[in-house]
Design a protein around this motif. Structure first.
Motif, mmCIF file in Angstrom:
data_model
loop_
_atom_site.group_PDB
_atom_site.id
_atom_site.type_symbol
_atom_site.label_atom_id
_atom_site.label_comp_id
_atom_site.label_asym_id
_atom_site.label_seq_id
_atom_site.Cartn_x
_atom_site.Cartn_y
_atom_site.Cartn_z
ATOM 1 N N ARG A 37 11.752 -9.044 17.352
ATOM 2 C CA ARG A 37 11.833 -10.269 16.570
ATOM 3 C C ARG A 37 10.432 -10.841 16.305
ATOM 4 O O ARG A 37 10.124 -11.287 15.192
ATOM 5 N N VAL A 38 9.599 -10.809 17.325
ATOM 6 C CA VAL A 38 8.219 -11.279 17.155
ATOM 7 C C VAL A 38 7.465 -10.373 16.193
ATOM 8 O O VAL A 38 6.734 -10.844 15.304
ATOM 9 N N ARG A 39 7.642 -9.063 16.324
ATOM 10 C CA ARG A 39 6.977 -8.125 15.422
ATOM 11 C C ARG A 39 7.390 -8.370 13.969
ATOM 12 O O ARG A 39 6.548 -8.360 13.063
ATOM 13 N N ASP A 40 8.680 -8.558 13.756
ATOM 14 C CA ASP A 40 9.172 -8.786 12.398
ATOM 15 C C ASP A 40 8.576 -10.059 11.806
ATOM 16 O O ASP A 40 8.175 -10.086 10.638
ATOM 17 N N ARG A 41 8.520 -11.094 12.615
ATOM 18 C CA ARG A 41 7.987 -12.372 12.119
ATOM 19 C C ARG A 41 6.491 -12.246 11.830
ATOM 20 O O ARG A 41 5.987 -12.764 10.828
ATOM 21 N N ALA A 42 5.783 -11.570 12.717
ATOM 22 C CA ALA A 42 4.349 -11.387 12.514
ATOM 23 C C ALA A 42 4.067 -10.554 11.267
ATOM 24 O O ALA A 42 3.135 -10.850 10.501
ATOM 25 N N ARG A 43 4.871 -9.546 11.044
ATOM 26 C CA ARG A 43 4.696 -8.702 9.866
ATOM 27 C C ARG A 43 4.966 -9.491 8.588
ATOM 28 O O ARG A 43 4.227 -9.380 7.598
ATOM 29 N N ALA A 44 5.993 -10.317 8.609
ATOM 30 C CA ALA A 44 6.363 -11.078 7.418
ATOM 31 C C ALA A 44 5.337 -12.140 7.051
ATOM 32 O O ALA A 44 5.187 -12.497 5.881
ATOM 33 N N THR A 45 4.628 -12.656 8.050
ATOM 34 C CA THR A 45 3.670 -13.736 7.809
ATOM 35 C C THR A 45 2.224 -13.300 7.996
ATOM 36 O O THR A 45 1.314 -14.131 7.918
ATOM 37 N N VAL A 104 -0.515 -17.450 13.357
ATOM 38 C CA VAL A 104 -0.521 -16.987 14.740
ATOM 39 C C VAL A 104 0.880 -17.131 15.307
ATOM 40 O O VAL A 104 1.579 -18.108 15.020
ATOM 41 N N VAL A 105 1.304 -16.164 16.095
ATOM 42 C CA VAL A 105 2.522 -16.297 16.885
ATOM 43 C C VAL A 105 2.120 -16.336 18.357
ATOM 44 O O VAL A 105 1.565 -15.358 18.879
ATOM 45 N N LEU A 106 2.348 -17.482 18.989
ATOM 46 C CA LEU A 106 2.131 -17.611 20.424
ATOM 47 C C LEU A 106 3.402 -17.094 21.093
ATOM 48 O O LEU A 106 4.401 -17.798 21.182
ATOM 49 N N ALA A 107 3.347 -15.851 21.539
ATOM 50 C CA ALA A 107 4.562 -15.149 21.969
ATOM 51 C C ALA A 107 4.988 -15.512 23.380
ATOM 52 O O ALA A 107 6.088 -15.152 23.797
ATOM 53 N N ALA A 108 4.117 -16.206 24.130
ATOM 54 C CA ALA A 108 4.410 -16.569 25.521
ATOM 55 C C ALA A 108 4.735 -15.315 26.325
ATOM 56 O O ALA A 108 4.011 -14.340 26.259
#
Length: 247
Positions: free
Chosen positions: A215-223, A181-185
């Motif tokens: 940046r959030v999209r990239d991280r979410a896609r990678a994980t 999960v990414v808590l993007a705030a």
């Protein structure tokens, strides 16, 4: 406005949640919500008061939620049990109640901490000294970070910079046993704003805001992570129920 260039002047519903993460090596709280002390007496709140919050409080309904400490109590925890408080940023709806967690290490971006004491433009409305002035007390354990910060050194809870909404805004990447999960705030105010890359005009930097969404999209896609946008009520339904444990 919730999303730039959409429904200007129209009211919208937004939540102010905080998140509790249970890790084998410690308890983590992400954001601390709005101070009920401030809501009860804005003019007397903090060293210089917050009288300008009176109009904002007319739109706030605290009866539908609980304070962070009440939520903790319902889960069987005391405020002293919290080991880390990670603050996405220091706006009034994210950094109230910090002084309720006296044993916690407070993790905040150094650029955010410095800016909060001397914000400019419309940002001045959103920073209240009563929220973050306790961080200057020598007894408070403040970790002012620059860049990514891995709380436990195992990749399970990682704060990473996502500036734009404010200079030192950060999001939180969390690895659960079942998912990521990414808590993007406040990377965006709503799911629509996140997906269409439309952010509020009061953001500190529109350019940085758009880069942080990516940046959030990239991280979410990678994980293969689920992204949770903080204030959108529908977003909370994406979280595991009951909450899943951390790895």
């Amino acid at each position: 406005m919730a999303v730039q260039l959409e429904d200007p002047g129209e009211p919208y519903t937004g939540w102010c949640p905080c998140y509790l993460l249970e890790h084998p090596e410690g308890l983590v709280l992400f954001d601390t919500g709005i101070s009920r002390e401030m809501a009860a007496d804005p003019e007397g709140y903090g060293p210089n008061g917050a009288a300008h919050m009176t109009a904002f409080l007319e739109t706030l309904d605290l009866s539908v939620g609980q304070s962070p400490t009440d939520h903790l109590a319902a889960l069987g925890y005391e405020p002293e049990d919290v080991d880390y408080v990670v603050l996405s940023h220091l706006h009034v709806d994210h950094a109230g109640n910090v002084d309720a967690f006296p044993e916690a290490e407070i993790v905040v971006q150094k650029s955010e901490l410095r800016y909060a004491f001397w914000p400019d433009g419309v940002q001045r409305l959103f920073y209240l000294e009563g929220d973050f002035s306790p961080l200057r007390d020598e007894s408070v354990d403040v970790t002012a970070v620059t860049g990514e910060y891995d709380l436990f050194g195992d990749g399970s809870v990682v704060a990473f910079p996502t500036p734009g909404h404010t200079p030192g805004h950060q999001s939180l990447a969390v690895e659960l046993e079942s998912s990521a999960v990414v808590l993007a705030a406040d990377v965006a105010n709503s799911r629509g704003g996140y997906e269409r890359e439309r952010v509020p005009s009061f953001s500190w930097s529109l350019e940085d805001s758009l880069e942080s969404i990516q940046r959030v999209r990239d991280r979410a896609r990678a994980t293969n992570a689920t992204v949770i946008v903080h204030h959108d009520p529908e977003e909370q339904k994406k979280l595991p129920d009951p909450p899943a444990a951390l790895e």
